[in-house]
Enzyme design. Structure first.
Site, short mmCIF file in Angstrom:
data_model
loop_
_atom_site.label_atom_id
_atom_site.label_comp_id
_atom_site.label_asym_id
_atom_site.label_seq_id
_atom_site.Cartn_x
_atom_site.Cartn_y
_atom_site.Cartn_z
CB SER A 24 -0.95 0.00 1.20
OG SER A 24 -2.04 -0.85 0.96
CE LYS A 62 -4.57 1.98 -0.71
NZ LYS A 62 -3.93 0.81 -0.10
CB SER A 110 -4.08 1.71 3.87
OG SER A 110 -3.38 1.40 2.70
CE LYS A 125 -1.38 4.14 2.54
NZ LYS A 125 -1.24 3.03 3.53
#
Length: 385
Positions: A64, A67, A124, A228
Site C-alpha cells: 500500500s 498509495k 489505507s 504511508k
C-alpha cells in the site's frame, strides 16, 4: 528575469548536488545502523540528498505504499481544479470490490474527496483509493497509466505500477529510492497532506466508522508527519516514514521487513540517525553587501542580493567550520535586469568549496536617454556656478 531564473536553478543544482551525504551508514555517527529490511533509504526533503541507502534500487513489491502516488496525483488534481475537497465521489461496483484494507463502501455510496483522502491516508482504504482514481481519470486503468507517466517524470526508473492500491499483482514493483522520490514530491509540494497523515484517531459517516492510523510512528515518534504503510504476504512490511525536527524533514523508506515492529524500528533508526548527524543551515555573507554602481543608469546604484536564501545540508560536526567569501563587481553598465548576476558567494567547509551562490540585482535599472546623459554631464557645471 531570465537571468534570475537561471541563477536560481544554478543554486538549486549546486546545493542539491553537494557531497555531504555520509559515505557509509556509520560515517557520521560512528556506529552502524541496524535496519532489518531488504532495502532502505534515508532522504532529506529540501535537497533530495540521500543520507543512507541499502539496496536502494532493488525492485520489490511496495504493497500500500503505492498509495503515495495515488495521493500525489489526487492533490495535483485538486491543484488543477479537477476536484474540490467538498466534491462528493460516488463509489462504483469496481471500487467496492477491492478487498484488503477498506472502509466497506457500498455501491453508489457517496463521500467527499476530503473524507476519501482521510480514509486512504489513515487506514489505507483500497475502495476509496480506486474511487478517487475513477473520479480523476474515469477508470482505474487510465489512472494507472497516469501513475506510470508521473513516475517517469520523477525519474522513478525502478517502478512499474499495475494498480492504485498496491494489492499483489505480478510485475507491480518499485524501489526504496523511487518511493523516497515520490514521497518527497508529495510532502515538498503538497504540505497539506499532513492534515491527513498526522491524524491518529478520527471517524467518518458521522462517527459510525472509526479510523486509527496504520502508521504507529504518528503517535510514538517525536516530529512524525506521515506518510504511508503497506503490507501483503509477499511484500511483507513496508513503510515510507516522514518526520520533521528543527526545520529539517526526513524521509525514511524500508521495504520487505519481516514483521510490523521491525518495519517501524527500522524507520525509527533511520530517522534518529539523520536527525542526530545532519542539519540544514542557512548560509549568508560574512559582510554587508555594498551597493554596486550603475554607469549611465537612471539610478546610480543597485543592491546585490543572494539569488535565494541558501540552505546547506551538512553533517552537524562540520557546521561550525563553514566559511563564505564574496566576489562582487564594483560597477555595471545600464540597462540592468532584475536578477542580473553581479557576483557570487562561495561557501567552503574545511577549505573545500561546497556551493557557489550567485549575487543578483534586486531591481531593474533603465539606461539614461541621450538627453538624460547630456543633462547629467551639465548638472555639475550648474552646481559649481
Amino acid at each position: 528575469m531570465k537571468k534570475f531564473l537561471a541563477a536560481f536553478a544554478a543554486v538549486a543544482l549546486v546545493l542539491t548536488g553537494s557531497s555531504f551525504a555520509a559515505e557509509t551508514p556509520s560515517a557520521a555517527s560512528g556506529t552502524a545502523l541496524t535496519v532489518n529490511a531488504a532495502s532502505a533509504v534515508l532522504m532529506e526533503k529540501e535537497t533530495g540528498q540521500i543520507l543512507y541507502e541499502n539496496n536502494a534500487h532493488e525492485r520489490l513489491e511496495p504493497a500500500s505504499v503505492t498509495k503515495v502516488m495515488t495521493l500525489l496525483l489526487t492533490f495535483e488534481a485538486l491543484d488543477a481544479g479537477k476536484l474540490t475537497l467538498e466534491q462528493p465521489i460516488t463509489a462504483s461496483r469496481h471500487a467496492i470490490s477491492m478487498g484488503g484494507s477498506q472502509i466497506w463502501l457500498k455501491e453508489n455510496e457517496q463521500l467527499t474527496v476530503h473524507e476519501m483522502l482521510k480514509a486512504v491516508a489513515v487506514v489505507s482504504a483500497n475502495d476509496c483509493a480506486v474511487a478517487l482514481a475513477e473520479a480523476i481519470c474515469g477508470s482505474e486503468e487510465a489512472f494507472v497509466a497516469k501513475m506510470n507517466q508521473r513516475a517517469a517524470e520523477l525519474g522513478m526508473a525502478d517502478t512499474n505500477f499495475l494498480n492504485v492500491t498496491g494489492l499483489p499483482a505480478p510485475g507491480h514493483v518499485t524501489s526504496a529510492y523511487d518511493i523516497a522520490l515520490m514521497s518527497r514530491e508529495l510532502i515538498l509540494n503538497h504540505p497539506e497532506i499532513r492534515e491527513y497523515t498526522t491524524i491518529w484517531i478520527d471517524s467518518l459517516r458521522g462517527g459510525a466508522s472509526q479510523l486509527v492510523n496504520t502508521n504507529k510512528l504518528i503517535r510514538f515518534y517525536d516530529g512524525a508527519t506521515g506518510l504511508k504503510t503497506g503490507s501483503t504476504s509477499t511484500a511483507q512490511y513496508c513503510l515510507s516514514a516522514t518526520a520533521e525536527r528543527d526545520g529539517m524533514e526526513l524521509i525514511a523508506v524500508v521495504m520487505k521487513s519481516p514483521t510490523p515492529q521491525e518495519r517501524f524500528d527500522g524507520a525509527r533508526a533511520l530517522l534518529d540517525y539523520g536527525f542526530a548527524n545532519y542539519t540544514l543551515m542557512n548560509v549568508y555573507p560574512d559582510q554587508v553587501l555594498p551597493p554596486v554602481n550603475v554607469k549611465l543608469g537612471k539610478q546610480s546604484t543597485v543592491q546585490p542580493l543572494l539569488a535565494q536564501p541558501p540552505r546547506l545540508l551538512l553533517e552537524r560536526e562540520k557546521a561550525a567550520r563553514v566559511e563564505t567569501a564574496v566576489d562582487l563587481t564594483g560597477e555595471v553598465q545600464a540597462p540592468v535586469e532584475e536578477g542580473q548576476t553581479l557576483g557570487r558567494m562561495t561557501v567552503r567547509v574545511d577549505g573545500i568549496t561546497v556551493a557557489e551562490i550567485p549575487l543578483v540585482a534586486d531591481r531593474a535599472v533603465e539606461r539614461l536617454t541621450t538627453w538624460g546623459i547630456f543633462r547629467s554631464l551639465l548638472r555639475p557645471l550648474f552646481l559649481a556656478g
